[in-house]
Write a protein that holds these residues in place. Sequence first.
Motif, PDB file in Angstrom:
ATOM      1  N   ASN A   1      38.849  44.326  27.187  1.00 48.81           N
ATOM      2  CA  ASN A   1      39.406  43.047  27.636  1.00 48.81           C
ATOM      3  C   ASN A   1      40.140  43.201  28.963  1.00 48.81           C
ATOM      4  O   ASN A   1      40.040  42.338  29.849  1.00 48.81           O
ATOM      5  CB  ASN A   1      40.357  42.491  26.575  1.00 48.81           C
ATOM      6  CG  ASN A   1      39.620  42.048  25.317  1.00 48.81           C
ATOM      7  OD1 ASN A   1      38.442  41.706  25.372  1.00 48.81           O
ATOM      8  ND2 ASN A   1      40.305  42.076  24.185  1.00 48.81           N
ATOM      9  N   GLN A   2      40.885  44.282  29.107  1.00 50.62           N
ATOM     10  CA  GLN A   2      41.583  44.529  30.378  1.00 50.62           C
ATOM     11  C   GLN A   2      40.587  44.720  31.517  1.00 50.62           C
ATOM     12  O   GLN A   2      40.793  44.244  32.636  1.00 50.62           O
ATOM     13  CB  GLN A   2      42.489  45.744  30.241  1.00 50.62           C
ATOM     14  CG  GLN A   2      43.684  45.512  29.313  1.00 50.62           C
ATOM     15  CD  GLN A   2      44.523  46.771  29.136  1.00 50.62           C
ATOM     16  OE1 GLN A   2      44.178  47.836  29.658  1.00 50.62           O
ATOM     17  NE2 GLN A   2      45.606  46.649  28.400  1.00 50.62           N
ATOM     18  N   ILE A   3      39.491  45.430  31.227  1.00 55.80           N
ATOM     19  CA  ILE A   3      38.463  45.628  32.262  1.00 55.80           C
ATOM     20  C   ILE A   3      37.855  44.287  32.674  1.00 55.80           C
ATOM     21  O   ILE A   3      37.642  44.013  33.864  1.00 55.80           O
ATOM     22  CB  ILE A   3      37.374  46.588  31.748  1.00 55.80           C
ATOM     23  CG1 ILE A   3      37.957  48.005  31.605  1.00 55.80           C
ATOM     24  CG2 ILE A   3      36.181  46.604  32.689  1.00 55.80           C
ATOM     25  CD1 ILE A   3      36.998  48.987  30.981  1.00 55.80           C
ATOM     26  N   LYS A   4      37.589  43.414  31.696  1.00 56.62           N
ATOM     27  CA  LYS A   4      37.043  42.093  32.006  1.00 56.62           C
ATOM     28  C   LYS A   4      38.021  41.274  32.846  1.00 56.62           C
ATOM     29  O   LYS A   4      37.627  40.565  33.778  1.00 56.62           O
ATOM     30  CB  LYS A   4      36.710  41.355  30.724  1.00 56.62           C
ATOM     31  CG  LYS A   4      35.519  41.936  29.977  1.00 56.62           C
ATOM     32  CD  LYS A   4      35.244  41.146  28.709  1.00 56.62           C
ATOM     33  CE  LYS A   4      34.050  41.726  27.951  1.00 56.62           C
ATOM     34  NZ  LYS A   4      33.783  40.980  26.694  1.00 56.62           N
ATOM     35  N   GLN A   5      39.325  41.355  32.520  1.00 61.71           N
ATOM     36  CA  GLN A   5      40.326  40.643  33.298  1.00 61.71           C
ATOM     37  C   GLN A   5      40.360  41.129  34.738  1.00 61.71           C
ATOM     38  O   GLN A   5      40.440  40.341  35.683  1.00 61.71           O
ATOM     39  CB  GLN A   5      41.701  40.797  32.650  1.00 61.71           C
ATOM     40  CG  GLN A   5      41.845  40.061  31.324  1.00 61.71           C
ATOM     41  CD  GLN A   5      43.201  40.285  30.698  1.00 61.71           C
ATOM     42  OE1 GLN A   5      44.035  41.025  31.230  1.00 61.71           O
ATOM     43  NE2 GLN A   5      43.436  39.652  29.549  1.00 61.71           N
TER      44      GLN A   5
ATOM     45  N   GLN B   1      37.881  42.508  36.342  1.00 61.38           N
ATOM     46  CA  GLN B   1      36.652  42.040  36.980  1.00 61.38           C
ATOM     47  C   GLN B   1      36.766  40.576  37.385  1.00 61.38           C
ATOM     48  O   GLN B   1      36.339  40.188  38.471  1.00 61.38           O
ATOM     49  CB  GLN B   1      35.472  42.243  36.035  1.00 61.38           C
ATOM     50  CG  GLN B   1      35.094  43.705  35.825  1.00 61.38           C
ATOM     51  CD  GLN B   1      33.987  43.854  34.803  1.00 61.38           C
ATOM     52  OE1 GLN B   1      33.695  42.945  34.038  1.00 61.38           O
ATOM     53  NE2 GLN B   1      33.366  45.037  34.778  1.00 61.38           N
ATOM     54  N   ASN B   2      37.354  39.757  36.503  1.00 58.73           N
ATOM     55  CA  ASN B   2      37.534  38.345  36.832  1.00 58.73           C
ATOM     56  C   ASN B   2      38.478  38.160  38.015  1.00 58.73           C
ATOM     57  O   ASN B   2      38.249  37.305  38.888  1.00 58.73           O
ATOM     58  CB  ASN B   2      38.062  37.585  35.617  1.00 58.73           C
ATOM     59  CG  ASN B   2      37.050  37.517  34.487  1.00 58.73           C
ATOM     60  OD1 ASN B   2      35.843  37.574  34.730  1.00 58.73           O
ATOM     61  ND2 ASN B   2      37.533  37.394  33.271  1.00 58.73           N
ATOM     62  N   GLN B   3      39.542  38.946  38.060  1.00 60.38           N
ATOM     63  CA  GLN B   3      40.467  38.873  39.185  1.00 60.38           C
ATOM     64  C   GLN B   3      39.791  39.280  40.488  1.00 60.38           C
ATOM     65  O   GLN B   3      39.998  38.657  41.536  1.00 60.38           O
ATOM     66  CB  GLN B   3      41.691  39.749  38.913  1.00 60.38           C
ATOM     67  CG  GLN B   3      42.590  39.220  37.798  1.00 60.38           C
ATOM     68  CD  GLN B   3      43.744  40.150  37.500  1.00 60.38           C
ATOM     69  OE1 GLN B   3      43.868  41.218  38.120  1.00 60.38           O
ATOM     70  NE2 GLN B   3      44.578  39.774  36.546  1.00 60.38           N
ATOM     71  N   ALA B   4      38.987  40.335  40.425  1.00 58.23           N
ATOM     72  CA  ALA B   4      38.267  40.770  41.623  1.00 58.23           C
ATOM     73  C   ALA B   4      37.295  39.692  42.091  1.00 58.23           C
ATOM     74  O   ALA B   4      37.183  39.408  43.292  1.00 58.23           O
ATOM     75  CB  ALA B   4      37.521  42.075  41.333  1.00 58.23           C
ATOM     76  N   THR B   5      36.596  39.055  41.158  1.00 66.80           N
ATOM     77  CA  THR B   5      35.676  37.970  41.518  1.00 66.80           C
ATOM     78  C   THR B   5      36.423  36.802  42.128  1.00 66.80           C
ATOM     79  O   THR B   5      35.973  36.193  43.107  1.00 66.80           O
ATOM     80  CB  THR B   5      34.906  37.501  40.275  1.00 66.80           C
ATOM     81  OG1 THR B   5      34.196  38.613  39.713  1.00 66.80           O
ATOM     82  CG2 THR B   5      33.911  36.411  40.634  1.00 66.80           C
TER      83      THR B   5
ATOM     84  N   ASN C   1      35.961  35.227  45.870  1.00 64.95           N
ATOM     85  CA  ASN C   1      35.691  33.804  46.106  1.00 64.95           C
ATOM     86  C   ASN C   1      36.708  33.196  47.055  1.00 64.95           C
ATOM     87  O   ASN C   1      36.364  32.382  47.933  1.00 64.95           O
ATOM     88  CB  ASN C   1      35.683  33.045  44.785  1.00 64.95           C
ATOM     89  CG  ASN C   1      34.487  33.404  43.917  1.00 64.95           C
ATOM     90  OD1 ASN C   1      33.446  33.797  44.425  1.00 64.95           O
ATOM     91  ND2 ASN C   1      34.643  33.275  42.608  1.00 64.95           N
ATOM     92  N   GLU C   2      37.980  33.561  46.897  1.00 65.85           N
ATOM     93  CA  GLU C   2      39.009  33.057  47.798  1.00 65.85           C
ATOM     94  C   GLU C   2      38.763  33.528  49.221  1.00 65.85           C
ATOM     95  O   GLU C   2      38.907  32.762  50.190  1.00 65.85           O
ATOM     96  CB  GLU C   2      40.392  33.503  47.319  1.00 65.85           C
ATOM     97  CG  GLU C   2      40.849  32.816  46.041  1.00 65.85           C
ATOM     98  CD  GLU C   2      42.207  33.301  45.594  1.00 65.85           C
ATOM     99  OE1 GLU C   2      42.793  34.137  46.317  1.00 65.85           O
ATOM    100  OE2 GLU C   2      42.685  32.848  44.535  1.00 65.85           O
TER     101      GLU C   2
END
Length: 238
Positions: free
Chosen positions: A58-62, A64-68, A72-73
């Motif tokens: 779950n931490q790895i997914k978080q 990854q989402n933050q990096a994405t 995007n920003e």
Amino acid sequence: MKKKLARTMVAAALAAVTVSGPMLAMRAQAQVGGIVHDPRNFSQNILTAARTLEQINNQIKQLQNQATSLLNEARNLQSLPVSTLGELQAQVDQTRQLLSEAEGIAYDVTDIRKGFEQRYKGGALTGSAAEMVANAEARWKDSVGAFEDAMKVQAGIVSNMGGTRTSISTIVGASQSATGALQAAQAGNQLLAIQSQQISDLAAVMSAQGRAEMLGAARAAAAEAEGRERFRRFRKGN
């Protein structure tokens, strides 16, 4: 009696051996190399490890989402690589230059008032014969110059159409390959700027043409008033 007692004791001993055999085997299996194996503790450790692994995933997914989100920003803040502002400003300046070159009565309230006082009304229509001829010639020059100015403005705007078409093609191509919100917004703003420039050119054409038509109408009115004055003088002389 002795034989029955002996048989009973042997049966009890065999039963004891039969019951204790599996228990000894279980203890032997549970104890290997002097280490006691507890199935309950082992199962609990497996569940704990599974939960820990799930938390790590779950931490790895978080992350990854933050990096994405950061990517995007960054993409949304990326500026459009092309700009047609310079070309648009040049076209607007060209149209303004053509309007500023207006001869005779220019696009100025003070100049218009002064010119009409001198050549289109009042003393300009009741002066001497020489003054009336001079004013009539001045009015004719105003009308001819106004129509010439209108044609110059129209020609300049027609020449702007080629640059406008190129600018639109450039911006549309850039907008189709835009990767972020800022690029799309900038492309839209530039297209609106092109539209504003076209509206400005249209207003310039209408102003130049309207000026020519109004001066022509004023010239006709002045000529009519001057004709009446000449006729009055003719009758008075007779």
